[in-house]
Design a protein around this motif. Sequence first.
Motif, PDB file in Angstrom:
ATOM      1  N   ARG A 178      -8.107   0.483   8.537  1.00  0.00           N
ATOM      2  CA  ARG A 178      -7.974  -0.817   7.904  1.00  0.00           C
ATOM      3  C   ARG A 178      -9.048  -1.020   6.833  1.00  0.00           C
ATOM      4  N   VAL A 179      -8.918  -2.104   6.084  1.00  0.00           N
ATOM      5  CA  VAL A 179      -9.859  -2.390   5.006  1.00  0.00           C
ATOM      6  C   VAL A 179     -11.281  -2.432   5.566  1.00  0.00           C
ATOM      7  N   ALA A 180     -12.196  -1.742   4.918  1.00  0.00           N
ATOM      8  CA  ALA A 180     -13.574  -1.659   5.391  1.00  0.00           C
ATOM      9  C   ALA A 180     -14.181  -3.047   5.519  1.00  0.00           C
ATOM     10  N   GLY A 181     -14.836  -3.286   6.665  1.00  0.00           N
ATOM     11  CA  GLY A 181     -15.487  -4.557   6.902  1.00  0.00           C
ATOM     12  C   GLY A 181     -14.604  -5.606   7.529  1.00  0.00           C
ATOM     13  N   PHE A 182     -13.312  -5.299   7.643  1.00  0.00           N
ATOM     14  CA  PHE A 182     -12.380  -6.271   8.206  1.00  0.00           C
ATOM     15  C   PHE A 182     -11.489  -5.585   9.246  1.00  0.00           C
ATOM     16  N   PRO A 183     -12.056  -5.167  10.377  1.00  0.00           N
ATOM     17  CA  PRO A 183     -11.276  -4.407  11.356  1.00  0.00           C
ATOM     18  C   PRO A 183     -10.103  -5.173  11.949  1.00  0.00           C
ATOM     19  N   SER A 184     -10.153  -6.507  11.918  1.00  0.00           N
ATOM     20  CA  SER A 184      -9.048  -7.278  12.474  1.00  0.00           C
ATOM     21  C   SER A 184      -8.042  -7.682  11.403  1.00  0.00           C
ATOM     22  N   ASN A 185      -8.310  -7.300  10.143  1.00  0.00           N
ATOM     23  CA  ASN A 185      -7.390  -7.609   9.068  1.00  0.00           C
ATOM     24  C   ASN A 185      -6.178  -6.691   9.159  1.00  0.00           C
ATOM     25  N   SER A 186      -4.997  -7.216   8.923  1.00  0.00           N
ATOM     26  CA  SER A 186      -3.792  -6.402   9.060  1.00  0.00           C
ATOM     27  C   SER A 186      -3.603  -5.445   7.892  1.00  0.00           C
ATOM     28  N   ASP A 187      -4.362  -5.639   6.797  1.00  0.00           N
ATOM     29  CA  ASP A 187      -4.219  -4.757   5.641  1.00  0.00           C
ATOM     30  C   ASP A 187      -4.834  -3.395   5.926  1.00  0.00           C
ATOM     31  N   LEU A 188      -4.098  -2.341   5.652  1.00  0.00           N
ATOM     32  CA  LEU A 188      -4.652  -1.000   5.737  1.00  0.00           C
ATOM     33  C   LEU A 188      -5.544  -0.745   4.537  1.00  0.00           C
ATOM     34  N   ASP A 189      -6.528   0.121   4.722  1.00  0.00           N
ATOM     35  CA  ASP A 189      -7.309   0.603   3.601  1.00  0.00           C
ATOM     36  C   ASP A 189      -6.335   1.148   2.555  1.00  0.00           C
ATOM     37  N   PRO A 190      -6.547   0.861   1.264  1.00  0.00           N
ATOM     38  CA  PRO A 190      -5.592   1.321   0.252  1.00  0.00           C
ATOM     39  C   PRO A 190      -5.310   2.820   0.290  1.00  0.00           C
ATOM     40  N   CYS A 191      -6.339   3.645   0.545  1.00  0.00           N
ATOM     41  CA  CYS A 191      -6.102   5.093   0.644  1.00  0.00           C
ATOM     42  C   CYS A 191      -5.244   5.434   1.849  1.00  0.00           C
ATOM     43  N   THR A 192      -5.487   4.738   2.954  1.00  0.00           N
ATOM     44  CA  THR A 192      -4.692   4.985   4.154  1.00  0.00           C
ATOM     45  C   THR A 192      -3.265   4.495   3.957  1.00  0.00           C
ATOM     46  N   GLN A 193      -3.107   3.349   3.291  1.00  0.00           N
ATOM     47  CA  GLN A 193      -1.756   2.876   2.996  1.00  0.00           C
ATOM     48  C   GLN A 193      -1.033   3.872   2.097  1.00  0.00           C
ATOM     49  N   ALA A 194      -1.739   4.419   1.119  1.00  0.00           N
ATOM     50  CA  ALA A 194      -1.145   5.445   0.268  1.00  0.00           C
ATOM     51  C   ALA A 194      -0.731   6.661   1.094  1.00  0.00           C
ATOM     52  N   LEU A 195      -1.595   7.071   2.030  1.00  0.00           N
ATOM     53  CA  LEU A 195      -1.281   8.209   2.894  1.00  0.00           C
ATOM     54  C   LEU A 195      -0.072   7.921   3.770  1.00  0.00           C
ATOM     55  N   VAL A 196      -0.029   6.731   4.361  1.00  0.00           N
ATOM     56  CA  VAL A 196       1.120   6.349   5.187  1.00  0.00           C
ATOM     57  C   VAL A 196       2.398   6.406   4.358  1.00  0.00           C
ATOM     58  N   ASN A 197       2.351   5.873   3.146  1.00  0.00           N
ATOM     59  CA  ASN A 197       3.532   5.882   2.291  1.00  0.00           C
ATOM     60  C   ASN A 197       3.990   7.299   1.982  1.00  0.00           C
ATOM     61  N   VAL A 198       3.029   8.189   1.719  1.00  0.00           N
ATOM     62  CA  VAL A 198       3.365   9.581   1.433  1.00  0.00           C
ATOM     63  C   VAL A 198       3.947  10.261   2.671  1.00  0.00           C
ATOM     64  N   MET A 199       3.338  10.022   3.841  1.00  0.00           N
ATOM     65  CA  MET A 199       3.852  10.628   5.069  1.00  0.00           C
ATOM     66  C   MET A 199       5.273  10.156   5.377  1.00  0.00           C
ATOM     67  N   ASN A 200       5.557   8.906   5.046  1.00  0.00           N
ATOM     68  CA  ASN A 200       6.886   8.368   5.329  1.00  0.00           C
ATOM     69  C   ASN A 200       7.966   8.948   4.426  1.00  0.00           C
ATOM     70  N   THR A 201       7.558   9.617   3.347  1.00  0.00           N
ATOM     71  CA  THR A 201       8.532  10.258   2.463  1.00  0.00           C
ATOM     72  C   THR A 201       8.432  11.779   2.493  1.00  0.00           C
ATOM     73  N   ASN A 202       7.421  12.310   3.198  1.00  0.00           N
ATOM     74  CA  ASN A 202       7.199  13.754   3.237  1.00  0.00           C
ATOM     75  C   ASN A 202       6.796  14.140   4.654  1.00  0.00           C
ATOM     76  N   SER A 203       7.724  14.691   5.397  1.00  0.00           N
ATOM     77  CA  SER A 203       7.495  14.990   6.810  1.00  0.00           C
ATOM     78  C   SER A 203       6.542  16.163   7.018  1.00  0.00           C
ATOM     79  N   GLU A 204       6.212  16.898   5.965  1.00  0.00           N
ATOM     80  CA  GLU A 204       5.307  18.034   6.108  1.00  0.00           C
ATOM     81  C   GLU A 204       3.840  17.614   6.142  1.00  0.00           C
ATOM     82  N   VAL A 205       3.532  16.437   5.644  1.00  0.00           N
ATOM     83  CA  VAL A 205       2.137  15.996   5.529  1.00  0.00           C
ATOM     84  C   VAL A 205       1.600  15.563   6.888  1.00  0.00           C
ATOM     85  N   GLU A 206       0.376  15.989   7.190  1.00  0.00           N
ATOM     86  CA  GLU A 206      -0.309  15.628   8.432  1.00  0.00           C
ATOM     87  C   GLU A 206      -1.637  14.954   8.110  1.00  0.00           C
TER      88      GLU A 206
END
Length: 343
Positions: free
Chosen positions: A69-97
């Motif tokens: 999640r966003v640094a400094g806000f562990p209870s915030n529902s927003d993912l860290d932008p890099c992690t959100q980018a990674l999640v988006n990529v994983m959801n379109t590319n099953s090879e990524v780990e």
Amino acid sequence: MTKASTPPYTLPTQTPFSYNVGICFHTNMCNWYVSPTVKFSRPNQIQYSQDRLAEIVKTFKLIRVYGFRVAGFPSNSDLDPCTQALVNVMNTNSEVEAVISMNPGMKTYLLTDSQATDYFKEFSTQLGSNTGQVKALLLGNEVNANGYTHTDLTNMITAIKANAEYKKLNYPLSVSFSSLPDQSGNDASDKMVKAIVDGWDPSWNGGNPFVFIDPYPDAAGIGSAAGVYEWQAKVQAYYATLHPTLQIFIGETGAEGDATDKKSVPVIKDILTELDTQESAKASKGYTVPTFIFEALDEPLKPGPTVQTNMGVYKDAAAADGSTISIKSGITVKGWVSKKIGS
């Protein structure tokens, strides 16, 4: 596979990853990240990070990020932008780990069951049927240098393993260390390693625990890319006397201390050469020491005292031109890096 124990490196008994070589990914210290069109736009932070990552995973399909999640806000529902980018990529590319580090401060946040439930439910919400592409969670980054104790790690593991939402995921729980000793004498590190081994679930990685260390070629006692793996073998040999099934993986290594491509590119090249030698060795059966290269992109805004501004494997581009990035001239990444082990 059969474990090898002869220097200058020690191969894994078992790894949860489909690939030998990963890369660390974060963008908030890139020059373009603080431009007005990005600094004040979360959608652009995500999209421009995602554009770059979509290019990176064509070569490196194993990605490490440093906060869910966003640094400094562990209870915030927003993912860290890099992690959100990674999640988006994983959801379109099953090879990524992925390997995902928990945000600093999570050692207290996750001890409340309702908060842990919220945290782990977000994995299922974001990844849906693709949760299996996350291969490990790190309870902390370089825990020996960031105020963690073995009690912290034990408490975190106990709380997490008891959580119903986490049980649906059942990710291996580990940590990274800035370094670990190659002989007795570091009681704090030994106790933290023991906390991971004692908390390891038999269902994780075939019952074979692992922790990460971050040896860099410029560090004292290492001195070269080959020295990174010689150190890994020495650490592995020492901890085998305490925990025979424990494995030592590389969570970060790269061109630390080098402020120009003239210095950093040869270091990165040498690390890749060492890994190529491991992968091609007849006894390895295609395995190397699991290694994450630090890092994908240069971070010119990163503060010192150690110079970590020019460690990128890729030559970056302007903010909105992430899809045009390319591997820096002088660095060659062999084709096996993007292929599953044994394929």
